[in-house]
Every structure is written in structure tokens, then in C-alpha cells.
Motif scaffolding. Structure first.
Motif, PDB file in Angstrom:
ATOM      1  N   MET A   1     165.647  72.942  49.539  1.00 18.10           N
ATOM      2  CA  MET A   1     165.083  73.894  50.509  1.00 18.10           C
ATOM      3  C   MET A   1     164.716  73.159  51.791  1.00 18.10           C
ATOM      4  O   MET A   1     164.545  71.950  51.794  1.00 18.10           O
ATOM      5  CB  MET A   1     163.843  74.578  49.912  1.00 18.10           C
ATOM      6  CG  MET A   1     162.597  73.724  49.864  1.00 18.10           C
ATOM      7  SD  MET A   1     161.134  74.629  49.275  1.00 18.10           S
ATOM      8  CE  MET A   1     161.033  74.085  47.570  1.00 18.10           C
ATOM      9  N   LYS A   2     164.639  73.939  52.845  1.00 21.79           N
ATOM     10  CA  LYS A   2     164.181  73.366  54.112  1.00 21.79           C
ATOM     11  C   LYS A   2     162.940  74.122  54.589  1.00 21.79           C
ATOM     12  O   LYS A   2     162.910  75.344  54.567  1.00 21.79           O
ATOM     13  CB  LYS A   2     165.284  73.470  55.170  1.00 21.79           C
ATOM     14  CG  LYS A   2     164.901  72.761  56.468  1.00 21.79           C
ATOM     15  CD  LYS A   2     165.927  72.979  57.573  1.00 21.79           C
ATOM     16  CE  LYS A   2     167.119  72.041  57.416  1.00 21.79           C
ATOM     17  NZ  LYS A   2     168.053  72.178  58.574  1.00 21.79           N
ATOM     18  N   ILE A   3     161.927  73.326  54.988  1.00 22.92           N
ATOM     19  CA  ILE A   3     160.730  73.911  55.605  1.00 22.92           C
ATOM     20  C   ILE A   3     160.730  73.484  57.061  1.00 22.92           C
ATOM     21  O   ILE A   3     160.893  72.292  57.354  1.00 22.92           O
ATOM     22  CB  ILE A   3     159.432  73.361  54.960  1.00 22.92           C
ATOM     23  CG1 ILE A   3     159.435  73.588  53.460  1.00 22.92           C
ATOM     24  CG2 ILE A   3     158.193  73.911  55.672  1.00 22.92           C
ATOM     25  CD1 ILE A   3     158.533  74.624  52.941  1.00 22.92           C
ATOM     26  N   ARG A   4     160.566  74.413  57.934  1.00 27.22           N
ATOM     27  CA  ARG A   4     160.416  74.111  59.357  1.00 27.22           C
ATOM     28  C   ARG A   4     158.969  74.396  59.754  1.00 27.22           C
ATOM     29  O   ARG A   4     158.476  75.522  59.554  1.00 27.22           O
ATOM     30  CB  ARG A   4     161.363  75.019  60.156  1.00 27.22           C
ATOM     31  CG  ARG A   4     161.095  75.065  61.653  1.00 27.22           C
ATOM     32  CD  ARG A   4     161.808  73.962  62.401  1.00 27.22           C
ATOM     33  NE  ARG A   4     161.609  74.114  63.833  1.00 27.22           N
ATOM     34  CZ  ARG A   4     162.332  73.473  64.750  1.00 27.22           C
ATOM     35  NH1 ARG A   4     163.284  72.653  64.398  1.00 27.22           N
ATOM     36  NH2 ARG A   4     162.088  73.645  66.025  1.00 27.22           N
ATOM     37  N   VAL A   5     158.299  73.390  60.275  1.00 29.53           N
ATOM     38  CA  VAL A   5     156.940  73.619  60.790  1.00 29.53           C
ATOM     39  C   VAL A   5     157.094  74.228  62.183  1.00 29.53           C
ATOM     40  O   VAL A   5     157.552  73.566  63.123  1.00 29.53           O
ATOM     41  CB  VAL A   5     156.124  72.309  60.833  1.00 29.53           C
ATOM     42  CG1 VAL A   5     154.764  72.554  61.497  1.00 29.53           C
ATOM     43  CG2 VAL A   5     155.953  71.746  59.428  1.00 29.53           C
ATOM     44  N   LEU A   6     156.752  75.508  62.284  1.00 29.32           N
ATOM     45  CA  LEU A   6     156.859  76.183  63.583  1.00 29.32           C
ATOM     46  C   LEU A   6     155.635  75.856  64.434  1.00 29.32           C
ATOM     47  O   LEU A   6     155.752  75.591  65.628  1.00 29.32           O
ATOM     48  CB  LEU A   6     156.980  77.692  63.376  1.00 29.32           C
ATOM     49  CG  LEU A   6     158.252  78.157  62.656  1.00 29.32           C
ATOM     50  CD1 LEU A   6     158.175  79.632  62.318  1.00 29.32           C
ATOM     51  CD2 LEU A   6     159.487  77.876  63.498  1.00 29.32           C
ATOM     52  N   GLY A   7     154.459  75.907  63.797  1.00 24.26           N
ATOM     53  CA  GLY A   7     153.223  75.588  64.516  1.00 24.26           C
ATOM     54  C   GLY A   7     152.295  74.821  63.595  1.00 24.26           C
ATOM     55  O   GLY A   7     152.011  75.259  62.486  1.00 24.26           O
ATOM     56  N   SER A   8     151.837  73.660  64.063  1.00 28.57           N
ATOM     57  CA  SER A   8     151.023  72.777  63.206  1.00 28.57           C
ATOM     58  C   SER A   8     149.555  72.778  63.593  1.00 28.57           C
ATOM     59  O   SER A   8     148.754  72.104  62.958  1.00 28.57           O
ATOM     60  CB  SER A   8     151.577  71.351  63.286  1.00 28.57           C
ATOM     61  OG  SER A   8     151.624  70.946  64.649  1.00 28.57           O
ATOM     62  N   GLY A   9     149.198  73.519  64.655  1.00 24.58           N
ATOM     63  CA  GLY A   9     147.810  73.545  65.109  1.00 24.58           C
ATOM     64  C   GLY A   9     147.007  74.637  64.413  1.00 24.58           C
ATOM     65  O   GLY A   9     147.560  75.562  63.815  1.00 24.58           O
ATOM     66  N   ALA A  10     145.683  74.524  64.499  1.00 28.79           N
ATOM     67  CA  ALA A  10     144.799  75.580  64.006  1.00 28.79           C
ATOM     68  C   ALA A  10     144.632  76.632  65.102  1.00 28.79           C
ATOM     69  O   ALA A  10     145.283  76.559  66.157  1.00 28.79           O
ATOM     70  CB  ALA A  10     143.454  74.983  63.612  1.00 28.79           C
ATOM     71  N   GLY A  11     143.772  77.621  64.836  1.00 27.54           N
ATOM     72  CA  GLY A  11     143.495  78.664  65.830  1.00 27.54           C
ATOM     73  C   GLY A  11     143.135  78.037  67.176  1.00 27.54           C
ATOM     74  O   GLY A  11     142.355  77.094  67.232  1.00 27.54           O
ATOM     75  N   GLY A  12     143.740  78.545  68.251  1.00 27.14           N
ATOM     76  CA  GLY A  12     143.499  77.980  69.579  1.00 27.14           C
ATOM     77  C   GLY A  12     144.623  77.058  70.021  1.00 27.14           C
ATOM     78  O   GLY A  12     144.899  76.937  71.203  1.00 27.14           O
ATOM     79  N   GLY A  13     145.287  76.403  69.045  1.00 26.73           N
ATOM     80  CA  GLY A  13     146.361  75.466  69.398  1.00 26.73           C
ATOM     81  C   GLY A  13     145.801  74.229  70.090  1.00 26.73           C
ATOM     82  O   GLY A  13     144.585  74.040  70.202  1.00 26.73           O
ATOM     83  N   PHE A  14     146.713  73.367  70.549  1.00 26.59           N
ATOM     84  CA  PHE A  14     146.321  72.112  71.200  1.00 26.59           C
ATOM     85  C   PHE A  14     147.225  71.863  72.387  1.00 26.59           C
ATOM     86  O   PHE A  14     148.421  71.710  72.198  1.00 26.59           O
ATOM     87  CB  PHE A  14     146.416  70.969  70.180  1.00 26.59           C
ATOM     88  CG  PHE A  14     146.146  69.601  70.735  1.00 26.59           C
ATOM     89  CD1 PHE A  14     145.026  69.362  71.537  1.00 26.59           C
ATOM     90  CD2 PHE A  14     147.016  68.542  70.473  1.00 26.59           C
ATOM     91  CE1 PHE A  14     144.777  68.099  72.041  1.00 26.59           C
ATOM     92  CE2 PHE A  14     146.761  67.273  70.977  1.00 26.59           C
ATOM     93  CZ  PHE A  14     145.642  67.058  71.758  1.00 26.59           C
TER      94      PHE A  14
END
Ligand code: MLT
Ligand code: MN
Ligand code: ZN
Length: 303
Positions: A1-14
């Protein structure tokens, strides 16, 4: 399987739009060895064509535009997103559903508690009824397994976590099983397993079993210390108040990760105040030495 991390930040982003913490300020001034991060979401597939989106981030437009494998391939309207699973009803995990309103009916897999939040306090499902419409598929909170139509060769096992419902939810201070879930994603043909839990407040026995059985962990990397927001004057809540277990200190995430062998360990859902975002920080060296990775946007994991 392949997992793509689309967004790694918490709420608010960085960086977060209104944040002047050390990390956010230094990133804006190009004065830190760190990567910007969008808000929390991953996608999983076994054929690079049909994807399960797990969480729908407010940053989903950018996330899809930078990921060709999930983009329209044929016909006038198309997408690689065949279904969506939600881990909770937090704003950072659900607001992206509004961005998907132009498409076909959304097949959304989530717990009954999340369905309730998204039809009352934050009534996205009701609103979307007048756009694309939503087909809600209930998911278990007791760890039992299920499959998702259109997503071949994967089986999912979802279990309740001790974390927190969103501030707007009637369950914020009245926890129910299914306010937050963790998921084991298993590839049927190979038996390989990924465990994903971006909001993990406590190591219950079923969580430990899932972590020990997984080939790869994508777990709560929100805060380094429980009082991180308070110390940086960025907020008044402790990590625990928000349903997140800090990484450092006794009983923290690192202590437990260090007891688990033969597993790829990746922290995800990183808050912008977290010192591990600075790749030259002493906290990041501690992770490096422990063999623990920090997820970044665009990271692809193949198992
Ligand atoms: C959380 O996981 O606690 C959230 O990121 C908070 C938020 O979305 O504001
Ligand atoms: Mn979050
Ligand atoms: Zn910040």
C-alpha cells in the motif's frame, strides 16, 4: 500500500496565519531549518489510482493540486478520491469537505459521534445535502474490521481513543466512544499494517496492541511538552486539555515508542509551536537518535 501525507501539521498549520511564536516567526523570516506544513490529512491506496482520503483538511485544495496521482484523469469531472474517512469532527479534519462540494456524492466513513457533530454543532452533512450530498457509512469503535467499496485490498479496523471532541461539540467535556478514533489499515494480500492516530491522549491496552502489531506508526506528534502553548504564551490549554499526549517526559509518547521494536515510527499532526519542527533543534536530535521520524507534507510511505 501507499500512504501519502497530504498535510502533516495540526490545526492552524505551520506557519499559522496569526502566530508569532518562535517557529512561525522564524519560518516567515527564512531563519529556521524547517518545512512549512498544511493541516492534517493523509490518503491511502493500493493501486495509485483509487484513494481513501483520511480527514479532509481546510488546505485540501493545495494538497490535491500538489499530488498528481489523485487528480482528474478522464471525463470532464473526475477525482481519485473514492471515499473519505474521518478520525474525528475537528475543524482541521472536516472543513475540507466543503471544498469537495462540486463533486459526486461523498461516501463518508465516520463514527456515530462524528456524524452527530457534523449534523448539529457543525452541520456540514446537512449543508452538503444541497450540493454534492453525503452518503454516511457508520464505522465501528470497538476495533472490528470492515472494507470500503472502491478501495481494493485494504481492511480497516477502527477503535475509540481517549482524546477530545472539538470545542464546539457537546461531548467536549462529556466523552463518548467514537468522538475520536484510531485506525489500523491492513493490506489484505500482504498482511502489512499501518496504525494512524493523529489525536491520541492515552495509551490504552487496545492502542498498545495496535501499535505493537503495526509495521508503521503515524501517531500524535502535536506537542513536545504538555504546557507548550502556555509557556510560549500562544494559548491557555495544555496538550491534555486538547486530547493530545505530549512527546517528552514520563509517560510521554517517546517513552512508549521506545518500547516498540521493528516498526517504522513517524510523528504526525505537528503543532506550529513544537520545537521538533526545527530540524536543528536538540529535541529533533533526540528523535533522530531514537529512530523516530517527523512527517512532512508530500511524504510517501510504501509498505
Ligand atoms: C486539535 O487536534 O486539537 C486541533 O488541531 C485543534 C483545532 O483544530 O483547532
Ligand atoms: Mn487537530
Ligand atoms: Zn506558531
Amino acid at each position: 500500500m501507499k500512504i501519502r501525507v497530504l498535510g502533516s501539521g495540526a490545526g492552524g498549520g505551520f506557519p499559522q496565519w496569526n502566530c508569532n511564536c518562535d517557529n512561525c516567526r522564524r519560518l516567515r523570516h527564512n531563519d529556521i531549518n524547517a518545512k512549512a506544513r498544511t493541516q492534517s490529512s493523509i490518503a491511502v491506496s493500493t493501486d495509485d489510482t483509487n484513494w481513501l482520503l483520511i480527514n479532509a483538511s481546510p488546505d485540501i485544495r493545495t494538497q490535491l493540486e500538489t499530488f498528481p496521482a489523485i487528480q482528474p484523469k478522464q471525463g470532464i469531472r473526475d477525482t481519485g478520491i473514492k471515499a473519505i474517512m474521518l478520525m474525528d469532527s475537528q475543524i482541521d479534519h472536516t472543513t475540507g469537505l466543503l471544498i469537495l462540494r462540486e463533486g459526486e456524492p461523498l461516501d463518508i466513513y465516520c463514527s456515530e459521534m462524528v456524524r452527530q457533530d457534523l449534523t448539529t454543532g457543525f452541520p456540514l452533512f446537512n449543508m452538503l445535502a444541497d450540493y454534492c450530498t453525503v452518503n454516511h457509512h457508520p464505522i465501528p469503535v470497538d476495533g472490528s474490521g470492515f472494507e470500503i467499496a472502491g478501495i481494493d485490498d485494504l481492511r480497516f479496523y477502527t477503535h475509540a481513543l481517549k482524546s477530545k471532541a472539538p470545542p464546539y461539540s457537546p461531548h467536549r467535556h462529556d466523552p463518548h466512544d467514537g468522538d475520536n478514533v484510531g485506525v489500523i489499515i491492513e493490506q489484505i494480500s500482504t498482511g502489512k499494517k499501518v496504525y494512524y492516530s493523529p489525536g491520541l491522549g492515552a495509551f490504552e491496552p487496545h492502542v498498545m496492541r495496535a501499535m505493537e502489531a503495526a509495521d508503521c506508526l503515524l501517531v500524535d506528534g502535536t506537542f513536545w511538552t504538555d504546557d507548550e502553548m502556555i509557556c510560549q504564551k500562544a494559548g491557555i490549554k495544555r496538550a491534555q486539555d486538547m486530547g493530545h499526549l505530549a512527546q517528552s517526559g514520563p509517560g510521554g509518547m517517546l517513552e512508549t515508542l521506545n518500547t516498540i521494536d521493528n516498526t517504522r515510527k513517524i510523528l504526525i499532526h505537528i503543532n506550529n509551536t513544537n520545537p521538533i519542527l526545527d530540524e536543528d533543534s536538540e529535541q529533533r536530535q533526540i528523535l533522530d537518535q531514537a529512530g523516530i521520524e517527523v512527517a512532512y507534507d508530500g511524504l510517501e510511505i510504501e509498505l
